[in-house]
Design an enzyme around this catalytic site. Structure first.
Site, PDB file in Angstrom:
ATOM      1  N   THR A 101      -6.970   7.992  -5.241  1.00 17.64           N
ATOM      2  CA  THR A 101      -6.997   8.102  -3.785  1.00 17.64           C
ATOM      3  C   THR A 101      -6.460   9.437  -3.296  1.00 17.64           C
ATOM      4  OG1 THR A 101      -6.708   5.727  -3.655  1.00 17.64           O
ATOM      5  CG2 THR A 101      -6.276   6.952  -1.656  1.00 17.64           C
ATOM      6  N   GLU A 106       0.822  -1.202   0.000  1.00 16.11           N
ATOM      7  CA  GLU A 106       0.000   0.000   0.000  1.00 16.11           C
ATOM      8  C   GLU A 106       0.856   1.251   0.000  1.00 16.11           C
ATOM      9  OE1 GLU A 106      -2.856  -0.896  -1.013  1.00 16.11           O
ATOM     10  OE2 GLU A 106      -4.036   0.149   0.512  1.00 16.11           O
TER      11      GLU A 106
END
Lengths: 315, 315
Positions: free
Chosen positions: B182, B129
């Site tokens: 994001t 991530e």
């Protein structure tokens, strides 16, 4: 004359992890409220013991306001004479007005044949908070009425969640006799907090609730933190971090501010550790000329409001 | 050549009530990662199926970064060839990079004889991530590895709490094929939120967790709300409130944004209601020229990362 006396306990609101939404009932101290029908349509405060500075006018006293709200809801105005015995200091941050309001609601419900469930009494007791503190918060009155640990996700009866408790937990409370009133204590809070802090606090609450169900003391301890309020309100409490450090070094599972302060609390497993923490907390304040009141309380269910005396005989 | 293929599921991060701290595994879609020792000291991405725009350099691809971190921790650099099959769109808000990272961590652990526990794999998957999204959030990777509903009160392995799930719950997901990445989606968020909002959200999380333990669907539904993020992020999603209204009118227990969007989700009791909600959500988008992808998923435990193929024979 039909007479009922109820007791309702002191409470720790916020309990670190749940600002404005969580509260815990304390077993050791509380207020007593005695009610007797007076044959009139009005309610009167006829005795106020250990609370000489508190209002005794029927529209300003939290107990008479609670009773009045219940009468309005029932549509029956059987007046009562109210005798209040304060069991601990108001302005302590231990829910003084809540304990009186909760005891009044519980007593009047009993006196009138229990028209309301225990949970329903919380909303009436909250009306006492409104007159005493300016808003109808339930985070103190809910645990004072219900006992145990109560989460209030909203103000409706359905929003009150009675959480499980881990056995053998004790709370130590220390009230330093300095004056902080609730509205001053609210003023020190900033209106906005960082999103990241809020997110972490949300996670802590989730972890805390899961720790109660899973009976996981390690998680209970690590999640019982206040990231939102303590950094601001601790400024008003002398030696706050000295006490916190001392308590945590002596097996406290948590330490924090009770309600809007100035009382502080620690949580411990077992009475012996609680007494040990009490000793070190007293030591921190020994050099200061501040008077303190301390207590140790068993935490548990079934320590909410209760009837302690009833006299149904005719006088 | 020893070969292992793992699957890890898509996930809904935040799940309304737990911004940055909560995530739910979805059963229906996910990524596959196949690893084979290559006899070298380096890791190579040798296939990337359905993800042509994703990086394949070893230091930029989330899978190879995850494997590298595990090798560094073990101090053993047995290189692997990595074949990635993307099972759903990246940029959907359903945890695409997390699914690949989780599958890579799970596969490499299996390939090397399970040196890590399942929970320990979450921290390695989070390194995927970090390279894909800029920070090592665990709210997607934790449920992708572990399955079920996972609360992350912090970033340590001990901070991961696998919450119970109520039976017979289904999630509907709808991905409108518009581009929100994001970091843009994070930019729309304000840095600070009102203290009152934060306090209410904390209460909602407590109520939500208690609803899972008490198996209380009414409380589950009423607490599964997002007061902090949805008001801002919903602005980026076409017809968000039209979909929410339609879903809630058709027995949805909750509706919200999946992760940073643009995917949305609804939760329903039973597959039939979930299918009904899917139908009305599709109707909302029918007039628009936006392509959508929809799925229905059973929610439950044991739907985390898993091995789907192993070949230990010599080639």
């Amino acid at each position: 004359m039909k007479t009922i006396k109820a007791f309702a306990p002191a409470t720790i609101a916020n309990f670190n992890v749940g600002y404005d939404v969580l509260g815990v009932a304390l077993s050791h101290i509380g207020d007593e409220v005695e009610l007797a029908f007076n044959g009139k349509q009005e309610n009167r405060i006829v005795a106020m013991i250990n609370g000489e500075h508190l209002p005794v006018e029927a529209d300003k006293n939290c107990c008479s306001v609670v009773v009045r709200k219940m009468q309005e809801h029932l549509g029956v105005f059987s007046g009562v004479d109210i005798r209040i015995t304060k069991g601990f200091a108001s302005g302590s941050g231990l829910g003084s007005s809540s304990a009186s309001s909760a005891a009044a609601a519980f007593a009047y419900n009993e006196l009138t044949g229990r028209p309301f469930t225990r949970k329903e009494l919380v909303a009436f007791a909250a009306e006492g908070e409104r007159v005493a503190c300016g808003s109808a918060h339930v985070d103190n009155v809910a645990p004072s009425v219900l006992g145990g640990i109560v989460l209030a996700k909203g103000k409706e009866t359905n929003d009150l969640i009675e959480l499980p408790i881990i056995e053998n937990l004790y709370a130590v409370t220390l009230f330093p006799d300095i004056k902080i009133n609730t509205s001053d204590s609210r003023k020190i809070l900033k209106d906005h907090i960082p999103l990241k802090t809020a997110s972490k606090q949300v996670g802590l609450m989730g972890a805390f609730v899961s720790s109660l169900y899973d009976k996981d003391l390690q998680r209970f301890s690590s999640s019982l933190q206040d990231l939102m309020i303590e950094p601001m309100r601790s400024l008003l409490i002398p030696e706050f971090y000295e006490m916190k450090t001392a308590a945590m070094a002596h097996h406290a599972l948590a330490f924090g501010i009770s309600g809007s302060g100035p009382s502080v609390f620690a949580v411990a497993e077992g009475e012996k550790k609680a007494q040990g923490i009490l000793t070190v907390l007293r030591e921190v304040y020994r050099p200061a000329a501040i008077k303190i009141q301390t207590h140790v309380h068993a935490l548990g269910k079934k320590n909410g409001a209760k009837i302690i005396n009833r006299d149904y005989a005719l006088h």
